[in-house]
Design a protein around this motif. Structure first.
Motif, PDB file in Angstrom:
ATOM      1  N   VAL A  63       0.926  -1.362   0.097  1.00 53.09           N
ATOM      2  CA  VAL A  63       0.103   0.075   0.145  1.00 53.09           C
ATOM      3  C   VAL A  63       0.833   1.262   0.058  1.00 53.09           C
ATOM      4  CG1 VAL A  63      -1.924   1.446   1.313  1.00 53.09           C
ATOM      5  CG2 VAL A  63      -1.937  -1.191   1.076  1.00 53.09           C
ATOM      6  N   LEU A  64       1.870   1.015   0.783  1.00 54.01           N
ATOM      7  CA  LEU A  64       2.721   2.491   0.953  1.00 54.01           C
ATOM      8  C   LEU A  64       3.521   2.803  -0.402  1.00 54.01           C
ATOM      9  CD1 LEU A  64       4.222   1.713   4.360  1.00 54.01           C
ATOM     10  CD2 LEU A  64       2.628   3.343   3.891  1.00 54.01           C
ATOM     11  N   PHE A  65       3.662   1.517  -1.120  1.00 51.26           N
ATOM     12  CA  PHE A  65       4.498   1.998  -2.374  1.00 51.26           C
ATOM     13  C   PHE A  65       3.721   2.323  -3.440  1.00 51.26           C
ATOM     14  CE2 PHE A  65       7.965  -1.120  -0.651  1.00 51.26           C
ATOM     15  CZ  PHE A  65       9.016   0.046  -0.739  1.00 51.26           C
ATOM     16  N   LEU A  66       2.410   1.626  -3.529  1.00 52.22           N
ATOM     17  CA  LEU A  66       1.466   2.158  -4.519  1.00 52.22           C
ATOM     18  C   LEU A  66       1.030   3.553  -4.376  1.00 52.22           C
ATOM     19  CD1 LEU A  66      -1.033  -0.777  -4.406  1.00 52.22           C
ATOM     20  CD2 LEU A  66       0.668   0.022  -6.173  1.00 52.22           C
ATOM     21  N   TRP A  67       1.036   3.904  -3.091  1.00 48.22           N
ATOM     22  CA  TRP A  67       0.509   5.593  -2.728  1.00 48.22           C
ATOM     23  C   TRP A  67       1.684   6.433  -2.895  1.00 48.22           C
ATOM     24  CZ3 TRP A  67      -1.999   7.006   2.659  1.00 48.22           C
ATOM     25  CH2 TRP A  67      -2.444   8.407   2.339  1.00 48.22           C
ATOM     26  N   PHE A  68       3.008   5.946  -2.683  1.00 42.77           N
ATOM     27  CA  PHE A  68       4.101   6.872  -2.841  1.00 42.77           C
ATOM     28  C   PHE A  68       4.337   6.882  -4.463  1.00 42.77           C
ATOM     29  CE2 PHE A  68       8.778   7.243  -3.757  1.00 42.77           C
ATOM     30  CZ  PHE A  68       8.893   8.566  -3.197  1.00 42.77           C
ATOM     31  N   GLY A  69       4.189   5.545  -5.278  1.00 41.91           N
ATOM     32  CA  GLY A  69       4.470   5.561  -6.676  1.00 41.91           C
ATOM     33  C   GLY A  69       3.487   6.466  -7.550  1.00 41.91           C
ATOM     34  N   THR A  70       2.175   6.485  -6.904  1.00 43.04           N
ATOM     35  CA  THR A  70       1.072   7.388  -7.675  1.00 43.04           C
ATOM     36  C   THR A  70       1.503   8.692  -7.393  1.00 43.04           C
ATOM     37  OG1 THR A  70      -0.478   5.415  -7.300  1.00 43.04           O
ATOM     38  CG2 THR A  70      -1.313   7.779  -7.484  1.00 43.04           C
ATOM     39  N   SER A  71       2.060   9.195  -6.122  1.00 40.45           N
ATOM     40  CA  SER A  71       2.329  10.426  -5.870  1.00 40.45           C
ATOM     41  C   SER A  71       3.493  11.093  -6.755  1.00 40.45           C
ATOM     42  CB  SER A  71       2.699  10.536  -4.350  1.00 40.45           C
ATOM     43  OG  SER A  71       1.601  10.410  -3.636  1.00 40.45           O
ATOM     44  N   VAL A  72       4.586  10.068  -7.008  1.00 41.97           N
ATOM     45  CA  VAL A  72       5.691  10.448  -8.194  1.00 41.97           C
ATOM     46  C   VAL A  72       4.871  10.575  -9.355  1.00 41.97           C
ATOM     47  CG1 VAL A  72       7.503   9.584  -8.833  1.00 41.97           C
ATOM     48  CG2 VAL A  72       7.398   9.313  -6.459  1.00 41.97           C
ATOM     49  N   LEU A  73       4.135   9.823  -9.814  1.00 44.62           N
ATOM     50  CA  LEU A  73       3.558   9.682 -11.016  1.00 44.62           C
ATOM     51  C   LEU A  73       2.845  11.205 -11.429  1.00 44.62           C
ATOM     52  CD1 LEU A  73       2.820   8.070 -13.776  1.00 44.62           C
ATOM     53  CD2 LEU A  73       0.822   7.299 -12.533  1.00 44.62           C
TER      54      LEU A  73
END
Length: 209
Positions: free
Chosen positions: A66-76
Motif C-alpha cells: 500500500v505504501l509503495f502504491l501510494w508513493f509511486g502514484t504521488s511520484v507519477l
C-alpha cells in the motif's frame, strides 16, 4: 489543494517504508524461534509451515505494498517528464510485487527441489520487486540533475543503485555457502528503500509548483 495534500501524504508513505520494513521484519523474526536475520531470507518468515506464515504478510508485504502504491502514484502525478513518470510506474509495480510475494507463499524452506506454483509465483513477484525499484533508482541518477537541479541526489541515487547491485553477487554466493544470505538481502533491499526515503524527502522539501 486536496490534490497537493494527497501527494504529500504519498511522499510520507515513501519516507516511512524503511522504518516500516525494519520494525515489521524485526517483529516477525522475534516470533520465529531460531530465525537468523544474518543467514535466512525474509521470505522464510511467510513461508508455508513457518510460525509467522500468517502474520508476516499482514505486517510486512501488504502494508508495504500500500505504501509503495501510494508513493509511486504521488511520484507519477508530480511530474510531466516521461521518465519521471516511468519511475513512478516502476514504484507502483514494486508495490504490486510486494502484494504478490505476500499472497503467494514460498514453499517450506523456500528452496524446494520441485517448487510449487505458489513458489514460482512468489519468485516471479520477488524478481519484479527487485528490478523495478532498482531501475527506478537508476533513472534518478540522471533525473536528479535534470528535474531537481540536485547533483547531490543524483550521487545519492547512484550510490544506492550500486549498493543494491553489489549485493546481488554476494547473495548468490551466500546461497551456495549457506551463510550470510539474509544479511546481503537486507543490504540489497535496504539500499533501495533508503533511496525511496531519500526521494520522498526531496519531494517533501520541494517547493510547490
Amino acid at each position: 489543494m486536496h490534490s497537493d495534500r494527497t501527494r504529500k501524504l504519498g511522499y510520507f508513505a515513501g519516507l516511512i517504508t524503511p522504518l516500516w520494513l525494519t520494525l515489521g521484519v524485526a517483529l516477525a523474526g522475534a516470533l520465529y524461534p531460531g530465525y537468523s536475520h544474518v543467514d535466512q531470507a525474509m521470505s522464510l518468515l511467510g513461508a508455508d509451515g513457518a510460525p509467522t506464515r500468517v502474520i508476516s504478510p499482514l505486517i510486512n508485504n501488504f502494508p508495504l505494498g500500500v505504501l509503495f502504491l501510494w508513493f509511486g502514484t504521488s511520484v507519477l502525478l508530480s511530474f510531466r517528464h516521461l521518465w519521471a513518470r516511468v519511475s513512478g510506474l516502476l514504484i507502483i509495480l514494486h508495490g504490486l510485487g510486494s502484494f504478490g510475494t505476500g499472497y503467494f507463499a514460498c514453499d517450506a524452506g523456500c528452496a524446494p527441489a520441485n517448487p510449487s506454483a505458489s513458489q514460482n509465483l512468489h519468485n516471479l513477484a520477488g524478481l519484479i520487486m527487485a528490478f523495478s525499484l532498482l531501475l527506478a533508482g537508476a533513472l534518478w541518477v540522471w533525473l536528479g540533475r535534470r528535474l531537481l537541479a540536485s547533483p547531490g541526489f543524483s550521487w545519492f541515487s547512484l550510490l544506492c543503485t550500486l549498493a543494491a547491485l553489489g549485493a546481488l553477487p554476494l547473495m548468490a554466493g551466500a546461497l551456495e555457502s549457506g551463510h550470510g544470505f539474509g544479511l546481503y538481502q537486507r543490504v540489497n533491499y535496504g539500499a533501495s528503500l533508503l533511496w525511496v526515503a531519500g526521494l520522498a524527502l526531496v519531494l517533501l522539501r520541494r517547493p510547490a509548483t
